[in-house]
Design a protein around this motif. Sequence first.
Motif, PDB file in Angstrom:
ATOM      1  N   MET A 147     -24.174  75.929   2.171  1.00 35.56           N
ATOM      2  CA  MET A 147     -23.360  74.731   2.344  1.00 35.56           C
ATOM      3  C   MET A 147     -23.965  73.513   1.657  1.00 35.56           C
ATOM      4  O   MET A 147     -23.258  72.722   1.016  1.00 35.56           O
ATOM      5  N   PHE A 148     -25.296  73.339   1.775  1.00 36.94           N
ATOM      6  CA  PHE A 148     -25.919  72.111   1.302  1.00 36.94           C
ATOM      7  C   PHE A 148     -26.672  72.258  -0.023  1.00 36.94           C
ATOM      8  O   PHE A 148     -27.136  71.251  -0.566  1.00 36.94           O
ATOM      9  N   PHE A 149     -26.818  73.490  -0.544  1.00 34.75           N
ATOM     10  CA  PHE A 149     -27.513  73.687  -1.813  1.00 34.75           C
ATOM     11  C   PHE A 149     -26.641  74.413  -2.831  1.00 34.75           C
ATOM     12  O   PHE A 149     -26.477  73.943  -3.962  1.00 34.75           O
ATOM     13  N   LEU A 150     -26.090  75.548  -2.433  1.00 36.45           N
ATOM     14  CA  LEU A 150     -25.321  76.341  -3.388  1.00 36.45           C
ATOM     15  C   LEU A 150     -24.000  75.663  -3.746  1.00 36.45           C
ATOM     16  O   LEU A 150     -23.658  75.516  -4.932  1.00 36.45           O
ATOM     17  N   VAL A 151     -23.239  75.247  -2.743  1.00 33.41           N
ATOM     18  CA  VAL A 151     -21.946  74.607  -3.001  1.00 33.41           C
ATOM     19  C   VAL A 151     -22.102  73.309  -3.798  1.00 33.41           C
ATOM     20  O   VAL A 151     -21.385  73.093  -4.793  1.00 33.41           O
ATOM     21  N   PRO A 152     -23.036  72.397  -3.437  1.00 31.05           N
ATOM     22  CA  PRO A 152     -23.224  71.202  -4.283  1.00 31.05           C
ATOM     23  C   PRO A 152     -23.623  71.530  -5.709  1.00 31.05           C
ATOM     24  O   PRO A 152     -23.202  70.834  -6.643  1.00 31.05           O
ATOM     25  N   ALA A 153     -24.431  72.585  -5.895  1.00 31.04           N
ATOM     26  CA  ALA A 153     -24.814  72.963  -7.255  1.00 31.04           C
ATOM     27  C   ALA A 153     -23.605  73.410  -8.063  1.00 31.04           C
ATOM     28  O   ALA A 153     -23.459  73.058  -9.246  1.00 31.04           O
ATOM     29  N   ILE A 154     -22.702  74.177  -7.433  1.00 32.56           N
ATOM     30  CA  ILE A 154     -21.480  74.617  -8.118  1.00 32.56           C
ATOM     31  C   ILE A 154     -20.595  73.427  -8.463  1.00 32.56           C
ATOM     32  O   ILE A 154     -20.036  73.328  -9.569  1.00 32.56           O
ATOM     33  N   ILE A 155     -20.489  72.482  -7.524  1.00 36.80           N
ATOM     34  CA  ILE A 155     -19.691  71.284  -7.776  1.00 36.80           C
ATOM     35  C   ILE A 155     -20.300  70.463  -8.916  1.00 36.80           C
ATOM     36  O   ILE A 155     -19.579  69.935  -9.785  1.00 36.80           O
ATOM     37  N   ASP A 156     -21.625  70.357  -8.942  1.00 37.45           N
ATOM     38  CA  ASP A 156     -22.299  69.615 -10.005  1.00 37.45           C
ATOM     39  C   ASP A 156     -22.016  70.228 -11.373  1.00 37.45           C
ATOM     40  O   ASP A 156     -21.753  69.514 -12.347  1.00 37.45           O
ATOM     41  N   VAL A 157     -22.071  71.558 -11.454  1.00 40.33           N
ATOM     42  CA  VAL A 157     -21.781  72.244 -12.720  1.00 40.33           C
ATOM     43  C   VAL A 157     -20.344  71.964 -13.151  1.00 40.33           C
ATOM     44  O   VAL A 157     -20.067  71.699 -14.340  1.00 40.33           O
ATOM     45  N   ALA A 158     -19.413  72.004 -12.205  1.00 41.26           N
ATOM     46  CA  ALA A 158     -18.010  71.753 -12.541  1.00 41.26           C
ATOM     47  C   ALA A 158     -17.797  70.332 -13.042  1.00 41.26           C
ATOM     48  O   ALA A 158     -17.098  70.109 -14.041  1.00 41.26           O
ATOM     49  N   ILE A 159     -18.423  69.347 -12.383  1.00 46.73           N
ATOM     50  CA  ILE A 159     -18.253  67.945 -12.793  1.00 46.73           C
ATOM     51  C   ILE A 159     -18.903  67.686 -14.143  1.00 46.73           C
ATOM     52  O   ILE A 159     -18.413  66.877 -14.936  1.00 46.73           O
ATOM     53  N   ALA A 160     -20.021  68.377 -14.432  1.00 52.08           N
ATOM     54  CA  ALA A 160     -20.741  68.147 -15.685  1.00 52.08           C
ATOM     55  C   ALA A 160     -19.883  68.422 -16.907  1.00 52.08           C
ATOM     56  O   ALA A 160     -20.134  67.874 -17.988  1.00 52.08           O
TER      57      ALA A 160
END
Length: 305
Positions: free
Chosen positions: A28-41
């Motif tokens: 919830m707090f590491f994997l999902v934010p990392a995926i969101i970060d990749v998408a926004i990048a």
Amino acid sequence: MAFAIRPLSRSTADRVLFLGPAVALLAMFFLVPAIIDVAIAFTDMGRNLRVSEYTTQNVARMLGGDSRLTGIMAVTLTYVLATLAIFNVGYGLLLALLTTALPDRAGAFFRAVWILPRMSPSVVYALLWTWVVAPTEYGLLNQVLAGLGFPAVDPKSNAPMLVIVLANGFIGASFGMIIFTSAIRSIPEHLFHAARVDGAGELAIVRHVTLPAIRWQLSFVTIYQALSLMVSFEYIWLITNGGPFFDTTVYALYVYRRAFENGQYAYGAALALGLVVVGMIMAMVMWRFFDMRALLQRPRIEARR
């Protein structure tokens, strides 16, 4: 055809029960934010949070179009290496060696004093450093220099890297001190007695008995603190705000300023993704350099119940 559902074994149920909450929190707090970060990048998201296209321009800008990034990387490397080698590992080890050589109560007192800054809020600690290095006559450093007959100085403008290394180093040394103290306390006493019987001095004991015995802890603290320094910037932001100009702007602070101060969320996400990649590469290199796999192996001879 009916399929029978096999009940979970006791060991599997225990793993799910104890590891399940931790895995859920990590996701919830590491994997999902990392995926969101990749998408926004790979978008053009700006201050208005609107995405109109998917693009690789942010990655291209990061790899060759940002003229400040080379200087930022140089500042980050200097800051991490200096703080890590001198304070987080070197000074932390020195404090552990000195306080364990003292009587128990005296050693515990000095360790408690060094832990106090880590227990205080970041804003309070940064405010104290701002007072210490203030360029006015009311700054603590300038008050001391005036008492000794020296002119006033302005470390934040003339030696900003020294200021942030000292500020982060003195608070970072406490972590290594605690880990190394625990490791030194766990060394069997008979090894020290045998070394003294053989005529070894204190420095020889530290070199040939203490340091080899705490090799795992030295490796762990070095890797952990290096990665921590790569992603932390709160004291730099509070004390110097990355200045003067960009002289103390480390990579993590540069990501923050691009994303939240300039509103370049997509480019900030790309920079953050680059920081993750650099951190992973650095962790793997240091893991191999310190041969952590060998240090984590089970002993060849161990008691079994």
